[in-house]
Enzyme design. Sequence first.
Site, PDB file in Angstrom:
ATOM      1  N   HIS A 115      -9.674   0.970  -1.018  1.00 37.36           N
ATOM      2  CA  HIS A 115      -9.585   1.636   0.280  1.00 37.36           C
ATOM      3  C   HIS A 115     -10.982   1.577   0.901  1.00 37.36           C
ATOM      4  O   HIS A 115     -11.970   1.963   0.249  1.00 37.36           O
ATOM      5  CB  HIS A 115      -9.193   3.101   0.116  1.00 37.36           C
ATOM      6  CG  HIS A 115      -7.737   3.334  -0.173  1.00 37.36           C
ATOM      7  ND1 HIS A 115      -7.069   2.738  -1.206  1.00 37.36           N
ATOM      8  CD2 HIS A 115      -6.824   4.129   0.459  1.00 37.36           C
ATOM      9  CE1 HIS A 115      -5.801   3.160  -1.206  1.00 37.36           C
ATOM     10  NE2 HIS A 115      -5.625   3.995  -0.207  1.00 37.36           N
ATOM     11  N   HIS A 124       0.857  -1.193   0.000  1.00 36.96           N
ATOM     12  CA  HIS A 124       0.000   0.000   0.000  1.00 36.96           C
ATOM     13  C   HIS A 124       0.888   1.237   0.000  1.00 36.96           C
ATOM     14  O   HIS A 124       1.248   1.752   1.049  1.00 36.96           O
ATOM     15  CB  HIS A 124      -0.918  -0.045   1.229  1.00 36.96           C
ATOM     16  CG  HIS A 124      -1.935   1.049   1.302  1.00 36.96           C
ATOM     17  ND1 HIS A 124      -3.109   0.925   2.028  1.00 36.96           N
ATOM     18  CD2 HIS A 124      -1.974   2.295   0.769  1.00 36.96           C
ATOM     19  CE1 HIS A 124      -3.807   2.036   1.934  1.00 36.96           C
ATOM     20  NE2 HIS A 124      -3.135   2.896   1.177  1.00 36.96           N
ATOM     21  N   HIS A 130       1.157   4.808  -2.472  1.00 33.80           N
ATOM     22  CA  HIS A 130       0.749   5.625  -3.630  1.00 33.80           C
ATOM     23  C   HIS A 130       2.026   6.267  -4.149  1.00 33.80           C
ATOM     24  O   HIS A 130       2.676   7.023  -3.418  1.00 33.80           O
ATOM     25  CB  HIS A 130      -0.248   6.703  -3.212  1.00 33.80           C
ATOM     26  CG  HIS A 130      -1.471   6.132  -2.572  1.00 33.80           C
ATOM     27  ND1 HIS A 130      -2.646   5.940  -3.258  1.00 33.80           N
ATOM     28  CD2 HIS A 130      -1.702   5.687  -1.307  1.00 33.80           C
ATOM     29  CE1 HIS A 130      -3.548   5.410  -2.445  1.00 33.80           C
ATOM     30  NE2 HIS A 130      -3.004   5.239  -1.252  1.00 33.80           N
ATOM     31  N   GLU A 161     -11.106   3.377   6.278  1.00 28.85           N
ATOM     32  CA  GLU A 161     -10.040   4.270   6.758  1.00 28.85           C
ATOM     33  C   GLU A 161     -10.744   5.359   7.578  1.00 28.85           C
ATOM     34  O   GLU A 161     -10.622   5.403   8.798  1.00 28.85           O
ATOM     35  CB  GLU A 161      -9.266   4.869   5.566  1.00 28.85           C
ATOM     36  CG  GLU A 161      -8.186   5.871   5.958  1.00 28.85           C
ATOM     37  CD  GLU A 161      -7.538   6.567   4.735  1.00 28.85           C
ATOM     38  OE1 GLU A 161      -8.122   6.565   3.634  1.00 28.85           O
ATOM     39  OE2 GLU A 161      -6.442   7.150   4.911  1.00 28.85           O
ATOM     40  N   ASP A 209       1.778   3.982   2.767  1.00 32.07           N
ATOM     41  CA  ASP A 209       0.722   4.835   2.185  1.00 32.07           C
ATOM     42  C   ASP A 209       1.314   5.980   1.347  1.00 32.07           C
ATOM     43  O   ASP A 209       1.382   5.868   0.125  1.00 32.07           O
ATOM     44  CB  ASP A 209      -0.200   5.376   3.285  1.00 32.07           C
ATOM     45  CG  ASP A 209      -1.613   5.701   2.794  1.00 32.07           C
ATOM     46  OD1 ASP A 209      -1.925   5.418   1.621  1.00 32.07           O
ATOM     47  OD2 ASP A 209      -2.416   6.224   3.595  1.00 32.07           O
ATOM     48  N   ASP A 210       1.698   7.071   1.999  1.00 40.06           N
ATOM     49  CA  ASP A 210       2.270   8.240   1.305  1.00 40.06           C
ATOM     50  C   ASP A 210       3.491   8.704   2.101  1.00 40.06           C
ATOM     51  O   ASP A 210       3.437   9.710   2.813  1.00 40.06           O
ATOM     52  CB  ASP A 210       1.221   9.358   1.234  1.00 40.06           C
ATOM     53  CG  ASP A 210      -0.027   8.913   0.501  1.00 40.06           C
ATOM     54  OD1 ASP A 210       0.009   8.860  -0.741  1.00 40.06           O
ATOM     55  OD2 ASP A 210      -1.029   8.569   1.164  1.00 40.06           O
TER      56      ASP A 210
END
Length: 336
Positions: free
Chosen positions: A194, A14, A16, A197, A275-276
Amino acid sequence: MKSFIKGLPKAELHIHIEGSLEPELMFELAARNNISLPFGSIEEVRKAYNFSDLQSFLNIYYAGAGVLINEQDFYDMTWAYLKKAHAQNVRHTEIFFDPQTHTNRGVPFETVIYGVHAALVDAEHELELSSKLIMCFLRHLSAAAAAETLEQALPFQDLIVAVGLDSSEIGHPPQKFTPVFDQARALGFRTVAHAGEEGPPEYIWQALDLLKVSRIDHGVRCVEDTRLVERLAAEQTPLTVCPLSNVKLRVFDSMEQHNLKELLGLGLCATVNSDDPAYFGGYMTENFLAVQQALALDRDELQRLVRNSFEAAFLDQAERQRFIQELDSYVADTSR
Ligand code: ADE
Ligand code: ZN
């Protein structure tokens, strides 16, 4: 514990790719492409990374992605992430990309995918790091726009293993995308989404029953629904949990309150992911370290989390077994 975590052979499921764009590279690309940024300095950018929820992050994240114009820009961003992942002993990574963030600004689909893919090929050869690509639809946009994006992806289908669903969750239930996910599965794509969340457990049910996902991205709100937890445990549906992200976006007030240990205790197939990473303060090792320290995870729990990632990855059985063996040998060697 720190060196044990750093050396663990890991899989990331996961991430991005647009969320791996560090402020330094953002400034470099802005200069290269003659784009003016709403920030005066790198320090100013980092100061702006103070989020109150998912939407407050997404506003800045989409603005940052505006510096990506040419194939080389996508290559440079992806290569920087892969080098970082390699340095943290990530052995396999499954990367999300958001084509609509770029095609809606006039950047062609092929510019995005060729740039990203070229870096993945180089990582396979130079870093022995394997990878897959997952194309996400932006859920705040229409289902028709998602269908158009799927159409644009067809010439590149052999480069994309799965489709996913990201962006603003609340008010955009998975149900809205049932037909385009049906079409994607019929074409042979795997599906992920997703869900849970910021959104309610109902969105996780929809992702399972309507989008027929292989994994739930995040999913931390599943604990609010006992029947859902039973279903996820029985089917061992993987949850790609992102601890630093969840604290930065205020899903949990502090890492001590994160429910990752509880998810493991409930027998769920939880995994750790970044994630980011450029926006949330860390890559894989920093995520593992933060949860390990806050929740006092032991070596068995860490090994379980990493094994879950290899089990949950879109790998063939021989590759999966090879990685799991590498993991088991590492753990055995470091316990002597
Ligand atoms: N896009 C990038 N990061 C995201 C996240 N954490 N949730 C939803 N969409 C995203
Ligand atoms: Zn995400």
